[in-house]
Design a protein around this motif. Structure first.
Motif, PDB file in Angstrom:
ATOM      1  N   GLY A  61      28.912  74.314   4.017  1.00 24.53           N
ATOM      2  CA  GLY A  61      29.190  74.723   2.908  1.00 24.53           C
ATOM      3  C   GLY A  61      29.595  73.609   2.043  1.00 24.53           C
ATOM      4  N   ASP A  62      29.899  72.389   2.400  1.00 23.07           N
ATOM      5  CA  ASP A  62      30.510  71.368   1.606  1.00 23.07           C
ATOM      6  C   ASP A  62      29.095  70.610   1.103  1.00 23.07           C
ATOM      7  OD1 ASP A  62      32.943  71.993   2.239  1.00 23.07           O
ATOM      8  OD2 ASP A  62      33.437  69.840   3.339  1.00 23.07           O
ATOM      9  N   ALA A  63      29.393  69.849   0.272  1.00 26.05           N
ATOM     10  CA  ALA A  63      28.203  69.322  -0.535  1.00 26.05           C
ATOM     11  C   ALA A  63      28.001  67.805  -0.397  1.00 26.05           C
ATOM     12  CB  ALA A  63      27.780  69.788  -1.760  1.00 26.05           C
ATOM     13  N   LEU A  64      27.095  67.248  -0.149  1.00 20.61           N
ATOM     14  CA  LEU A  64      27.196  65.458  -0.386  1.00 20.61           C
ATOM     15  C   LEU A  64      26.617  65.476  -1.773  1.00 20.61           C
ATOM     16  CD1 LEU A  64      25.866  64.170   2.843  1.00 20.61           C
ATOM     17  CD2 LEU A  64      27.945  64.470   2.328  1.00 20.61           C
ATOM     18  N   VAL A  65      27.289  64.436  -2.719  1.00 18.90           N
ATOM     19  CA  VAL A  65      26.869  64.275  -4.070  1.00 18.90           C
ATOM     20  C   VAL A  65      26.842  62.952  -4.257  1.00 18.90           C
ATOM     21  CG1 VAL A  65      27.687  64.500  -6.376  1.00 18.90           C
ATOM     22  CG2 VAL A  65      28.081  66.325  -4.798  1.00 18.90           C
ATOM     23  N   THR A  66      25.480  62.220  -4.790  1.00 20.93           N
ATOM     24  CA  THR A  66      25.643  60.804  -5.098  1.00 20.93           C
ATOM     25  C   THR A  66      25.791  60.559  -6.557  1.00 20.93           C
ATOM     26  OG1 THR A  66      22.971  60.961  -5.732  1.00 20.93           O
ATOM     27  CG2 THR A  66      23.478  60.679  -3.385  1.00 20.93           C
ATOM     28  N   GLU A  67      26.651  59.429  -6.743  1.00 21.77           N
ATOM     29  CA  GLU A  67      26.844  58.848  -8.056  1.00 21.77           C
ATOM     30  C   GLU A  67      25.870  57.764  -8.566  1.00 21.77           C
ATOM     31  OE1 GLU A  67      31.189  60.053  -9.471  1.00 21.77           O
ATOM     32  OE2 GLU A  67      31.060  58.083  -8.584  1.00 21.77           O
ATOM     33  N   ARG A  68      25.031  57.665  -9.522  1.00 18.47           N
ATOM     34  CA  ARG A  68      24.065  56.870  -9.556  1.00 18.47           C
ATOM     35  C   ARG A  68      24.387  55.360  -9.794  1.00 18.47           C
ATOM     36  NH1 ARG A  68      19.915  57.324 -14.514  1.00 18.47           N
ATOM     37  NH2 ARG A  68      21.639  56.513 -15.716  1.00 18.47           N
ATOM     38  N   GLU A  69      25.616  55.232 -10.731  1.00 16.82           N
ATOM     39  CA  GLU A  69      25.760  53.975 -11.201  1.00 16.82           C
ATOM     40  C   GLU A  69      27.052  53.303 -10.131  1.00 16.82           C
ATOM     41  OE1 GLU A  69      26.393  53.952 -15.158  1.00 16.82           O
ATOM     42  OE2 GLU A  69      24.437  55.021 -15.719  1.00 16.82           O
ATOM     43  N   SER A  70      27.747  54.156  -9.735  1.00 19.22           N
ATOM     44  CA  SER A  70      28.965  53.684  -8.796  1.00 19.22           C
ATOM     45  C   SER A  70      28.454  53.525  -7.309  1.00 19.22           C
ATOM     46  CB  SER A  70      30.280  54.713  -8.830  1.00 19.22           C
ATOM     47  OG  SER A  70      29.678  55.601  -8.001  1.00 19.22           O
ATOM     48  N   SER A 102      21.255  48.674  -6.383  1.00 19.59           N
ATOM     49  CA  SER A 102      21.198  47.922  -7.569  1.00 19.59           C
ATOM     50  C   SER A 102      21.135  48.883  -8.736  1.00 19.59           C
ATOM     51  CB  SER A 102      20.042  46.776  -7.659  1.00 19.59           C
ATOM     52  OG  SER A 102      20.044  46.097  -8.649  1.00 19.59           O
ATOM     53  N   ALA A 103      22.528  49.220  -9.470  1.00 17.78           N
ATOM     54  CA  ALA A 103      22.170  49.968 -10.393  1.00 17.78           C
ATOM     55  C   ALA A 103      21.918  49.715 -11.742  1.00 17.78           C
ATOM     56  CB  ALA A 103      23.430  50.914 -10.452  1.00 17.78           C
ATOM     57  N   SER A 104      20.744  49.904 -12.410  1.00 14.99           N
ATOM     58  CA  SER A 104      20.589  49.279 -13.583  1.00 14.99           C
ATOM     59  C   SER A 104      19.340  50.270 -14.259  1.00 14.99           C
ATOM     60  CB  SER A 104      19.983  47.888 -13.811  1.00 14.99           C
ATOM     61  OG  SER A 104      18.696  47.876 -12.969  1.00 14.99           O
ATOM     62  N   GLN A 139      17.802  45.312  -4.959  1.00  8.14           N
ATOM     63  CA  GLN A 139      17.390  44.234  -5.644  1.00  8.14           C
ATOM     64  C   GLN A 139      15.925  44.272  -5.686  1.00  8.14           C
ATOM     65  OE1 GLN A 139      18.949  42.339  -7.581  1.00  8.14           O
ATOM     66  NE2 GLN A 139      21.169  42.570  -7.340  1.00  8.14           N
ATOM     67  N   ASP A 140      15.017  44.572  -4.687  1.00 10.32           N
ATOM     68  CA  ASP A 140      13.923  44.355  -4.387  1.00 10.32           C
ATOM     69  C   ASP A 140      12.766  45.512  -4.793  1.00 10.32           C
ATOM     70  OD1 ASP A 140      14.372  41.615  -3.745  1.00 10.32           O
ATOM     71  OD2 ASP A 140      14.846  42.347  -1.852  1.00 10.32           O
ATOM     72  N   ASP A 141      13.265  46.856  -4.512  1.00  5.69           N
ATOM     73  CA  ASP A 141      12.544  48.110  -4.306  1.00  5.69           C
ATOM     74  C   ASP A 141      13.185  49.171  -4.412  1.00  5.69           C
ATOM     75  OD1 ASP A 141      13.713  48.137  -1.834  1.00  5.69           O
ATOM     76  OD2 ASP A 141      11.817  47.618  -0.842  1.00  5.69           O
ATOM     77  N   ASN A 142      12.694  50.251  -4.217  1.00  2.59           N
ATOM     78  CA  ASN A 142      13.236  51.687  -3.964  1.00  2.59           C
ATOM     79  C   ASN A 142      13.059  51.936  -2.640  1.00  2.59           C
ATOM     80  OD1 ASN A 142      14.565  52.863  -6.631  1.00  2.59           O
ATOM     81  ND2 ASN A 142      12.475  52.730  -7.080  1.00  2.59           N
ATOM     82  N   LYS A 145      10.026  49.512  -8.006  1.00  2.00           N
ATOM     83  CA  LYS A 145      11.219  49.942  -8.774  1.00  2.00           C
ATOM     84  C   LYS A 145      10.837  49.334 -10.140  1.00  2.00           C
ATOM     85  CE  LYS A 145      14.282  46.885  -8.989  1.00  2.00           C
ATOM     86  NZ  LYS A 145      15.520  46.040  -8.691  1.00  2.00           N
ATOM     87  N   GLY A 146      11.685  49.914 -11.110  1.00  2.00           N
ATOM     88  CA  GLY A 146      11.469  49.434 -12.420  1.00  2.00           C
ATOM     89  C   GLY A 146      12.808  49.895 -13.221  1.00  2.00           C
ATOM     90  N   ALA A 147      12.934  49.505 -14.472  1.00  3.95           N
ATOM     91  CA  ALA A 147      13.786  50.031 -15.171  1.00  3.95           C
ATOM     92  C   ALA A 147      13.930  51.423 -15.708  1.00  3.95           C
ATOM     93  CB  ALA A 147      13.987  49.180 -16.492  1.00  3.95           C
ATOM     94  N   ILE A 148      12.711  52.007 -15.391  1.00  2.00           N
ATOM     95  CA  ILE A 148      12.396  53.529 -15.729  1.00  2.00           C
ATOM     96  C   ILE A 148      11.498  53.906 -14.618  1.00  2.00           C
ATOM     97  CG2 ILE A 148      12.683  53.176 -18.106  1.00  2.00           C
ATOM     98  CD1 ILE A 148       9.449  53.433 -18.386  1.00  2.00           C
ATOM     99  N   HIS A 149      11.568  55.190 -14.519  1.00  4.11           N
ATOM    100  CA  HIS A 149      10.551  56.155 -13.535  1.00  4.11           C
ATOM    101  C   HIS A 149      10.733  55.508 -12.225  1.00  4.11           C
ATOM    102  CE1 HIS A 149       7.962  56.515 -17.412  1.00  4.11           C
ATOM    103  NE2 HIS A 149       9.395  56.953 -17.637  1.00  4.11           N
TER     104      HIS A 149
END
Length: 388
Positions: A91-100, A122-124, A151-154, A177-181
């Motif tokens: 019942g516990d959850a794992l949660v991601t934070e995008r930038e941290s 690499s968060a940008s 740095q190189d990909d998703n 990877k990209g700045a968007i999408h």
């Protein structure tokens, strides 16, 4: 930005005309000047406690008078762009934070503990630590999976988690990877295989290129190999996607996905093996041979649909730009009924929705992502008890 509350005359008029856009050309739900609205193709219905402005390809007959659940309960505050939620068996959850790049463990009582900071993130832009999934065989294998921008990909990385993270293994790399999408949603299907959504990073052509991992929904084993039965003998399950942000299955095994459009239509799609969902050749309903039309589309200020969950006979979609939670009934054949907008403008941008083992929905806000207006306590996780 358009009216965030969706209650003004202008927005209601727009809703009655059509369902249009999703996320701005440069990002996920930013401001933009919408294009001229096309002719009406369906009439939305005002439901008790909310208004709806989506266009559906089919309806389940209506008859609902009040489907508004109880007020959400705030479980956790003080998070920074909580992007994805996945539940452990207890019942516990794992949660991601995008930038941290933090991976957190959150209990149903609201206790938060940092499990670790994921190496190599690499968060940008819209990249960073994105999806998380828990193995359906967690009791024996203790596997958890994360999707992140390096740095190189998703890439998709598997860990063993038994109170700490260990045995790190990159199971898929080379996702564009990209700045968007950047896509980023991870989920295990009822078939026991891992699904991942990828974006086309603003390079439209890769969505139609079956040799590219961008603009796709991928299906794989726990080792990152193409799952048995994949249509092209590769990781690709479906293609022609711009930026899928939510994945869910109903109790009959139908698969659904939310997707950001560009200038016209956001979508919910019924996902079926090997299908081409049209981008960039078709956006919204095109009625063109060889392309699969969406079940539902939304108008500009109402959507940018992100996380998706299924509970109590309905899909529940979080809206970023739309700042609301959508309830979308579905029938036994996978057709959708008239949607209902909930909590419009009350909590800001909504990012993740996950069905908890106790029958509630956990919903995260995304007001600290650079496109929202942070409120005291943001970002937070809300608990919603869905109505049937």
């Amino acid at each position: 930005m358009a009216d965030r509350h969706g209650t003004g005359t202008a927005l209601l008029a727009a809703a009655l005309l059509s369902a249009t856009v999703a996320c701005a050309p440069g990002g996920e739900g930013g401001s933009r000047t919408p294009p001229p609205l096309p002719a009406a193709s369906a009439t939305p219905v005002a439901t008790t406690g909310a208004t709806t402005g989506a266009t559906t390809g089919a309806t389940t007959g209506g008859g609902e008078t009040d489907v508004t659940p109880a007020r959400p309960r705030t479980l956790v505050t003080g998070l920074a762009v909580p992007w994805a939620i996945a539940f452990l068996p207890g019942g516990d959850a794992l949660v991601t934070e995008r930038e941290s790049a933090r991976l957190l463990r959150v209990t149903p009582r609201g206790e938060v503990r940092e499990i670790g900071v994921i190496e190599g993130v690499s968060a940008s832009g819209e990249g960073g630590l994105l999806g998380v999934a828990v193995s359906p065989h967690y009791a024996t294998d203790h596997f958890v999976f994360v999707y992140f921008t390096s740095q190189d990909d998703n890439r998709i990385v598997r860990y063993r988690y038994d109170g700490r993270l260990s045995d790190r293994k990159v199971i898929v790399s080379g996702i564009p990877k990209g700045a968007i999408h950047n896509g980023g949603r991870l989920a295990f299907g009822p078939d026991g295989h891992l699904y991942a959504s990828t974006g086309e990073t603003g390079e439209r052509g890769m969505a139609q290129d079956r040799n590219s991992l961008g603009g796709k929904i991928l299906r794989m084993t726990a080792d990152g190999r193409p799952a048995p039965g994949n249509p092209f003998g590769t990781l690709v399950w479906t293609y022609g996607h711009r930026n899928v942000q939510g994945l869910a299955w109903d109790d009959r095994g139908h698969m659904y996905a939310t997707e950001f459009g560009q200038d016209t239509y956001d979508e919910i799609n019924l996902i079926e093996k090997g299908r081409n969902y049209g981008w960039p050749e078709v956006e919204g309903v095109g009625h063109r041979p060889g392309y699969t039309d969406p079940l539902l589309t939304w108008s500009p200020a109402e959507a940018s649909p992100s996380g998706l969950a299924y509970a109590r006979g309905a899909l529940w979609a979080a809206a970023l730009r739309g700042e609301r939670l959508w309830r979308v009934p579905v029938d036994a054949s996978g057709r959708v009924g008239r949607p209902t907008a909930l909590y419009t403008g009350e909590y800001g941008r909504l990012r993740a929705v996950a069905a908890a083992p106790d029958g509630t929905l956990w919903v995260s806000t995304s007001n600290r992502d650079g496109r929202g207006s942070p409120r005291n306590g943001d970002d937070r996780i809300l608990v919603v008890r869905p109505s049937s």
